[in-house]
Structures are given as structure tokens and as C-alpha cells.
Write a protein that holds these residues in place. Sequence first.
Motif, PDB file in Angstrom:
ATOM      1  N   ARG A   1      -5.724  10.086 -16.441  1.00  9.79           N
ATOM      2  CA  ARG A   1      -4.386   9.443 -15.322  1.00  9.79           C
ATOM      3  C   ARG A   1      -4.846   9.013 -13.732  1.00  9.79           C
ATOM      4  N   ILE A   2      -4.512   8.229 -13.260  1.00 13.17           N
ATOM      5  CA  ILE A   2      -4.819   7.542 -12.016  1.00 13.17           C
ATOM      6  C   ILE A   2      -3.769   6.838 -11.636  1.00 13.17           C
ATOM      7  N   GLU A   3      -3.005   7.008  -9.879  1.00 12.39           N
ATOM      8  CA  GLU A   3      -2.487   6.702  -9.941  1.00 12.39           C
ATOM      9  C   GLU A   3      -2.138   4.870  -8.756  1.00 12.39           C
ATOM     10  N   ARG A   4      -1.865   4.108  -9.053  1.00 14.58           N
ATOM     11  CA  ARG A   4      -2.132   2.848  -8.677  1.00 14.58           C
ATOM     12  C   ARG A   4      -0.078   2.305  -8.206  1.00 14.58           C
ATOM     13  N   GLU A   5      -0.812   1.482  -7.617  1.00  9.13           N
ATOM     14  CA  GLU A   5       0.655   0.561  -6.887  1.00  9.13           C
ATOM     15  C   GLU A   5       1.320  -0.327  -7.968  1.00  9.13           C
ATOM     16  N   VAL A   6       2.285  -0.703  -8.097  1.00  4.31           N
ATOM     17  CA  VAL A   6       2.498  -1.465  -8.313  1.00  4.31           C
ATOM     18  C   VAL A   6       3.486  -2.783  -7.840  1.00  4.31           C
ATOM     19  N   SER A   7       3.445  -3.685  -7.843  1.00  8.03           N
ATOM     20  CA  SER A   7       4.343  -4.490  -7.661  1.00  8.03           C
ATOM     21  C   SER A   7       5.566  -4.569  -7.456  1.00  8.03           C
ATOM     22  N   ILE A   8       7.053  -5.692  -5.990  1.00  4.29           N
ATOM     23  CA  ILE A   8       7.527  -4.837  -6.179  1.00  4.29           C
ATOM     24  C   ILE A   8       7.956  -6.197  -5.689  1.00  4.29           C
ATOM     25  N   HIS A   9       9.288  -7.410  -5.774  1.00  3.57           N
ATOM     26  CA  HIS A   9      10.393  -8.448  -5.339  1.00  3.57           C
ATOM     27  C   HIS A   9      10.202  -8.377  -3.725  1.00  3.57           C
ATOM     28  N   ILE A  10       9.749  -9.773  -3.842  1.00  7.23           N
ATOM     29  CA  ILE A  10       9.675 -10.047  -2.001  1.00  7.23           C
ATOM     30  C   ILE A  10      10.959 -10.016  -1.434  1.00  7.23           C
ATOM     31  N   SER A  11      12.065  -9.770  -2.195  1.00  6.63           N
ATOM     32  CA  SER A  11      13.397  -9.952  -1.256  1.00  6.63           C
ATOM     33  C   SER A  11      12.979  -8.164  -1.080  1.00  6.63           C
ATOM     34  N   ASN A  12      12.338  -7.428  -1.420  1.00  3.94           N
ATOM     35  CA  ASN A  12      13.098  -6.065  -0.994  1.00  3.94           C
ATOM     36  C   ASN A  12      12.238  -5.462   0.185  1.00  3.94           C
ATOM     37  N   VAL A  13      11.336  -6.466   0.421  1.00  2.00           N
ATOM     38  CA  VAL A  13      10.633  -6.085   1.794  1.00  2.00           C
ATOM     39  C   VAL A  13      10.515  -6.901   3.184  1.00  2.00           C
ATOM     40  N   MET A  14      10.928  -6.430   4.158  1.00  4.15           N
ATOM     41  CA  MET A  14      10.741  -7.105   5.458  1.00  4.15           C
ATOM     42  C   MET A  14       9.632  -6.825   6.307  1.00  4.15           C
ATOM     43  N   VAL A  15       9.626  -7.701   7.113  1.00  6.63           N
ATOM     44  CA  VAL A  15       8.667  -7.676   7.862  1.00  6.63           C
ATOM     45  C   VAL A  15       8.438  -6.790   9.462  1.00  6.63           C
TER      46      VAL A  15
ATOM     47  N   GLU B   1       1.332  -1.090  -0.085  1.00  6.59           N
ATOM     48  CA  GLU B   1      -0.232  -0.184  -0.023  1.00  6.59           C
ATOM     49  C   GLU B   1       1.355   1.221   0.373  1.00  6.59           C
ATOM     50  N   GLY B   2       1.067   2.380  -0.858  1.00  9.14           N
ATOM     51  CA  GLY B   2       1.616   3.360  -0.758  1.00  9.14           C
ATOM     52  C   GLY B   2       2.667   3.117  -1.662  1.00  9.14           C
ATOM     53  N   ILE B   3       3.278   1.858  -2.514  1.00 11.44           N
ATOM     54  CA  ILE B   3       4.858   1.968  -2.558  1.00 11.44           C
ATOM     55  C   ILE B   3       4.323   2.164  -4.184  1.00 11.44           C
ATOM     56  N   ASN B   4       5.829   2.259  -4.236  1.00 11.95           N
ATOM     57  CA  ASN B   4       6.380   2.035  -5.730  1.00 11.95           C
ATOM     58  C   ASN B   4       5.168   2.424  -6.645  1.00 11.95           C
ATOM     59  N   MET B   5       4.592   3.663  -6.692  1.00  6.58           N
ATOM     60  CA  MET B   5       3.282   3.813  -7.102  1.00  6.58           C
ATOM     61  C   MET B   5       3.715   4.139  -8.792  1.00  6.58           C
ATOM     62  N   ARG B   6       2.550   4.261  -9.594  1.00  3.66           N
ATOM     63  CA  ARG B   6       3.208   4.149 -11.285  1.00  3.66           C
ATOM     64  C   ARG B   6       1.541   5.173 -11.554  1.00  3.66           C
ATOM     65  N   VAL B   7       1.407   5.967 -12.374  1.00  6.72           N
ATOM     66  CA  VAL B   7       0.311   6.649 -13.088  1.00  6.72           C
ATOM     67  C   VAL B   7      -0.329   5.441 -14.679  1.00  6.72           C
ATOM     68  N   HIS B   8      -0.866   5.182 -14.385  1.00  5.47           N
ATOM     69  CA  HIS B   8      -1.619   3.955 -15.372  1.00  5.47           C
ATOM     70  C   HIS B   8      -3.151   5.115 -15.968  1.00  5.47           C
ATOM     71  N   HIS B   9      -3.129   5.520 -17.305  1.00  3.69           N
ATOM     72  CA  HIS B   9      -4.331   6.000 -17.580  1.00  3.69           C
ATOM     73  C   HIS B   9      -5.683   4.958 -18.303  1.00  3.69           C
ATOM     74  N   ASP B  10      -6.480   5.461 -17.931  1.00  6.79           N
ATOM     75  CA  ASP B  10      -7.626   5.106 -17.596  1.00  6.79           C
ATOM     76  C   ASP B  10      -8.482   4.837 -19.119  1.00  6.79           C
ATOM     77  N   GLN B  11      -8.891   4.374 -20.002  1.00  6.76           N
ATOM     78  CA  GLN B  11      -9.808   4.862 -20.881  1.00  6.76           C
ATOM     79  C   GLN B  11     -11.398   4.568 -19.824  1.00  6.76           C
ATOM     80  N   PRO B  12     -12.535   6.088 -21.045  1.00 10.57           N
ATOM     81  CA  PRO B  12     -13.356   6.128 -20.911  1.00 10.57           C
ATOM     82  C   PRO B  12     -14.527   5.548 -20.563  1.00 10.57           C
ATOM     83  N   THR B  13     -15.095   4.495 -19.254  1.00 11.78           N
ATOM     84  CA  THR B  13     -15.707   3.879 -18.928  1.00 11.78           C
ATOM     85  C   THR B  13     -17.315   4.958 -18.632  1.00 11.78           C
ATOM     86  N   GLN B  14     -18.418   3.334 -18.364  1.00  9.92           N
ATOM     87  CA  GLN B  14     -19.808   3.912 -18.146  1.00  9.92           C
ATOM     88  C   GLN B  14     -19.412   4.204 -16.447  1.00  9.92           C
TER      89      GLN B  14
END
Length: 117
Positions: A66-80, A46-59
Motif C-alpha cells: 500500500r502506497i499513499e500518493r496524491e490524487v488530483s483535485i478540481h482547479i476551482s478548489n485552489v487559490m494561488v 503536493e501532500g494534498i488529497n492523499m489516497r492509498v494505492h495498492h501496488d502489485q509486486p514488480t521487479q
Amino acid sequence: MPRKKNKRKKLHVKKGDEVKVIAGNDKGREGRILAVFPDKERVLVEGINMRVHHDQPTQENPEGGRIEREVSIHISNVMVIDPSTGEPTRIGRKRIEEDSGGRWVRYAKKSGEILDN
């Protein structure tokens, strides 16, 4: 190296864990895991590795845009994050004996506190 389909790697994180990013552009930031992708060994935080995603108009969203949303990161880059100290920690597994033969739980290596309920 491709894995066998029936053999999944044990991951050190689960959905809902509080984690700290230890590498990459968001190094040092903390967040909660929203999703885990075991086959790709990636997590969505949540809130990490934000990227801009371009959404087409829908109903539902007639504007699109343009919507900012999270993109996945590799599991080795996080610690609990250890719940008792608030610091990043490695994870261990141990068996807890119960009435029904016991179960495996994750615990924080720094404090020994059990992470799974």
C-alpha cells in the motif's frame, strides 16, 4: 460541456505555484502544484488529497503493498498564494511591454505583484 479541441481554457495556476486549498477535506492546507491537467481542469498538489494505492509486486518493488500518493483535485478548489503577503489571492492578466512587442503575465490582484518571471 465539451470544449472544442483547439480552444483551451486559460487556467489561473501553473506547475510550481504555491497554492492554498479553499474547499474539500484538505481545506486550509498549502502545497506546491506538481502537475496541471487542463483538459480535465484538475491539479495535483503536493501532500494534498492523499489516497492509498495498492501496488502489485514488480521487479523494482518486489514487496508491492500500500502506497499513499496524491490524487488530483478540481482547479476551482485552489487559490494561488500571493508571494508578498503570503495570503490567497485571485489572479489577473496584463500585458507587459518589452522590446519584442510585449508578453502576457499573471499578477496577484491583492498586491499587484507579478507571478511569472
